[in-house]
Write a protein that holds these residues in place. Sequence first.
Motif, PDB file in Angstrom:
ATOM      1  N   VAL A  80       0.838  -1.200   0.000  1.00  0.00           N
ATOM      2  CA  VAL A  80       0.000   0.000   0.000  1.00  0.00           C
ATOM      3  C   VAL A  80       0.874   1.251   0.000  1.00  0.00           C
ATOM      4  CG1 VAL A  80      -1.670   1.349   1.325  1.00  0.00           C
ATOM      5  CG2 VAL A  80      -1.969  -1.113   1.111  1.00  0.00           C
ATOM      6  N   GLU A  81       1.883   1.202   0.852  1.00  0.00           N
ATOM      7  CA  GLU A  81       2.819   2.312   0.947  1.00  0.00           C
ATOM      8  C   GLU A  81       3.411   2.660  -0.417  1.00  0.00           C
ATOM      9  OE1 GLU A  81       5.480   4.277   4.044  1.00  0.00           O
ATOM     10  OE2 GLU A  81       3.515   3.386   3.995  1.00  0.00           O
ATOM     11  N   ILE A 123       0.948   4.224  -2.692  1.00  0.00           N
ATOM     12  CA  ILE A 123       0.687   5.633  -2.362  1.00  0.00           C
ATOM     13  C   ILE A 123       1.769   6.514  -2.973  1.00  0.00           C
ATOM     14  CG2 ILE A 123       0.610   7.328  -0.481  1.00  0.00           C
ATOM     15  CD1 ILE A 123      -0.753   5.139   1.210  1.00  0.00           C
ATOM     16  N   PRO A 132      -0.173  10.315  -8.456  1.00  0.00           N
ATOM     17  CA  PRO A 132       0.213  11.624  -8.991  1.00  0.00           C
ATOM     18  C   PRO A 132       0.388  12.627  -7.842  1.00  0.00           C
ATOM     19  CG  PRO A 132      -1.695  10.752 -10.141  1.00  0.00           C
ATOM     20  CD  PRO A 132      -1.427   9.828  -9.011  1.00  0.00           C
ATOM     21  N   PHE A 162      -4.054  13.311  -0.237  1.00  0.00           N
ATOM     22  CA  PHE A 162      -4.316  12.040   0.409  1.00  0.00           C
ATOM     23  C   PHE A 162      -3.502  11.897   1.693  1.00  0.00           C
ATOM     24  CE2 PHE A 162      -3.685   7.437   0.908  1.00  0.00           C
ATOM     25  CZ  PHE A 162      -5.001   7.025   0.902  1.00  0.00           C
ATOM     26  N   GLU A 184     -12.175  16.582  -1.787  1.00  0.00           N
ATOM     27  CA  GLU A 184     -12.942  15.343  -1.745  1.00  0.00           C
ATOM     28  C   GLU A 184     -12.726  14.532  -3.025  1.00  0.00           C
ATOM     29  OE1 GLU A 184     -17.150  15.905  -1.339  1.00  0.00           O
ATOM     30  OE2 GLU A 184     -17.499  13.768  -1.024  1.00  0.00           O
ATOM     31  N   ALA A 185     -12.751  15.242  -4.155  1.00  0.00           N
ATOM     32  CA  ALA A 185     -12.580  14.556  -5.433  1.00  0.00           C
ATOM     33  C   ALA A 185     -11.198  13.908  -5.526  1.00  0.00           C
ATOM     34  CB  ALA A 185     -12.777  15.537  -6.583  1.00  0.00           C
ATOM     35  N   SER A 215     -11.037  10.812  -3.363  1.00  0.00           N
ATOM     36  CA  SER A 215     -11.747   9.725  -4.030  1.00  0.00           C
ATOM     37  C   SER A 215     -10.894   9.153  -5.152  1.00  0.00           C
ATOM     38  CB  SER A 215     -13.070  10.224  -4.602  1.00  0.00           C
ATOM     39  OG  SER A 215     -13.922  10.612  -3.559  1.00  0.00           O
ATOM     40  N   LYS A 216     -10.245  10.051  -5.904  1.00  0.00           N
ATOM     41  CA  LYS A 216      -9.380   9.607  -6.997  1.00  0.00           C
ATOM     42  C   LYS A 216      -8.244   8.763  -6.453  1.00  0.00           C
ATOM     43  CE  LYS A 216      -9.540  13.098 -10.576  1.00  0.00           C
ATOM     44  NZ  LYS A 216      -8.838  14.244 -11.144  1.00  0.00           N
ATOM     45  N   LEU A 251      -8.104   7.005  -3.754  1.00  0.00           N
ATOM     46  CA  LEU A 251      -8.575   5.688  -3.328  1.00  0.00           C
ATOM     47  C   LEU A 251      -8.876   4.788  -4.518  1.00  0.00           C
ATOM     48  CD1 LEU A 251     -10.719   6.902  -0.344  1.00  0.00           C
ATOM     49  CD2 LEU A 251      -8.803   5.320  -0.184  1.00  0.00           C
ATOM     50  N   LYS A 252      -9.432   5.416  -5.537  1.00  0.00           N
ATOM     51  CA  LYS A 252      -9.734   4.670  -6.754  1.00  0.00           C
ATOM     52  C   LYS A 252      -8.446   4.121  -7.380  1.00  0.00           C
ATOM     53  CE  LYS A 252     -11.483   3.729 -10.884  1.00  0.00           C
ATOM     54  NZ  LYS A 252     -12.254   2.526 -11.118  1.00  0.00           N
ATOM     55  N   LEU A 253      -7.455   4.997  -7.490  1.00  0.00           N
ATOM     56  CA  LEU A 253      -6.185   4.582  -8.088  1.00  0.00           C
ATOM     57  C   LEU A 253      -5.534   3.466  -7.276  1.00  0.00           C
ATOM     58  CD1 LEU A 253      -4.742   8.063  -9.107  1.00  0.00           C
ATOM     59  CD2 LEU A 253      -5.539   6.255 -10.638  1.00  0.00           C
ATOM     60  N   LEU A 254      -5.600   3.631  -5.962  1.00  0.00           N
ATOM     61  CA  LEU A 254      -5.016   2.605  -5.104  1.00  0.00           C
ATOM     62  C   LEU A 254      -5.697   1.273  -5.313  1.00  0.00           C
ATOM     63  CD1 LEU A 254      -4.471   4.435  -1.697  1.00  0.00           C
ATOM     64  CD2 LEU A 254      -2.751   3.704  -3.339  1.00  0.00           C
ATOM     65  N   ARG A 255      -7.014   1.358  -5.401  1.00  0.00           N
ATOM     66  CA  ARG A 255      -7.774   0.126  -5.547  1.00  0.00           C
ATOM     67  C   ARG A 255      -7.403  -0.589  -6.851  1.00  0.00           C
ATOM     68  NH1 ARG A 255     -12.669  -0.885  -7.508  1.00  0.00           N
ATOM     69  NH2 ARG A 255     -13.280   1.284  -7.706  1.00  0.00           N
TER      70      ARG A 255
END
Lengths: 334, 192
Positions: free
Chosen positions: B123-124, B127, B131, B138, B163-164, B167-168, B170-174
Amino acid sequence: MCLDIKTITLEKDFLHILKGKATKKERSQFFESLAHNSNLKSEFMAFQKIWVLNNMKYRSRDKKKIKKSFNRFWSDINTSYSLYRRIWPTLSTAVALLAICLIVSNLLFKDLFFTSVETFTISSPKGNISSVELSDGSKLWFNSGAKASVTVYNHDKITVELNGEAFFDIPHDKNREFIIEMGEYSVYDLGTQFNLKYDKDNQLINLSLFEGEVAFKKGENNLYSDLLPGEALNYNIKNAHKTVYQCDKDYITAWKHGKFVFIDQPLIEIAKELEEWYDVTIEFGNGELKDDLFSGVIKRRTSMEHILKVLQLTSNLNYAIDYQKDGSCYVIFE
Amino acid sequence: MDIDLQGVISGKKRAFEDIYNKYFDLLFYLAVGYVNDYTRAEDLVHDAFIKLWERRKDLYSDSNVKNLLYTITKHNCLNHLRQQEIIAKNCRDYLIPELKYRQEALDNFANSFEDVESLLVIVERAIDNLPEDIRMVFKMNRFENLTYREIASKLDVSPKTVEARISKALKLLRVELKDYLPLAQLMFWFLR
């Protein structure tokens, strides 16, 4: 990298759920939809995983809180192991026996209008719940084993000295005080519905509020008056420790409707209740089972065999029923 | 800081305080994540430490204490969710899909503490690959615990933008981490 709006909206929804900001209805709908969409489910699962991992790594509570929680741990292991379950102790002991047929006695005290101070006592025998309606329209239910002494002063004040568990439904009346006393502790009612349990032996008070507001006091000192409807307060008299948590009315007042309520209750305690209730003797073939914890709500009219079957289905417990010639009955847990 | 295993076995306060400080919060946030109830989560982890205390004499000089704590905590949480599901069957059946999901999700979470540790490393790294602008927001939110509003005023952008970006992130991480999902989840794709 390019991201379309739709996927970001998805992450927003996920966050909304994980942060606990969604309403009960939204949650229910969301998880219902996951159950039917394995694609969405695995996306959310992955999302939650990252979220949780991140929290595990980067979040921590403040130092004082950790210190306090360690001290609690250390004192718990050095006093008694059974003390550490603090959250529901009152409820689990509160689950006393109710009669198979509930005898509800409705006592009406119309005469109270004509006297200046009137006191009466009410006690709910084991296996019964009793209810009372007072002249001002207040309704009181007493759980099995509860005792109370009710005093009505000149229509402007009512006090109830309580030992045990009771449910109160009190109409609002600004000209009348309604006070429930438990030793030196008291609850001032301001037009509400709440469940109150005073466990004198273990020095525990549990107050669950469903409507309106109440003030919890010791003598003249206000201990807590910020309880919101849907919240419950646990108060340990011995160490003045209080815990506030979310409660569920259906659940807490299940006793009023003739149900067994077990919340994290060890089998040995459940066995005691079943013994008294069904007039049987329960023996443990396997001593390890005694500490197995069970939770559930079961109607008291249910047959013993049915309850045993439920216990068997939800754990690795087995049982045998042995009917003796003299009519007595033994149940062996193994 | 290594674990003073001998101290744990002989029940020394210092040794317990050390492991408590080191692992309690980590396990607490695991429990909160899946049980979704702070008070309950604290109790479930508390119980895991009590269990460790009760079983301390059964430990060996090479016992893996952190893994033991992790396993007990996970087990306690699963047990709790299972109990909640049984309770819900009687009077709150609208909770059942959520409780079923939580059990499945937690069951799918790392099997051992080693797995947690290697996932954390992954995860690290992920992160660090985000970008720049997204990563900054984040990190401020996740590591410095700043609210969206605080970050927005620091960076002079709107809270909506913050917020956007979160969300981005988290999306990228996922997306980035999807290779590390357990096999069980990938199986769905083949079975569908």
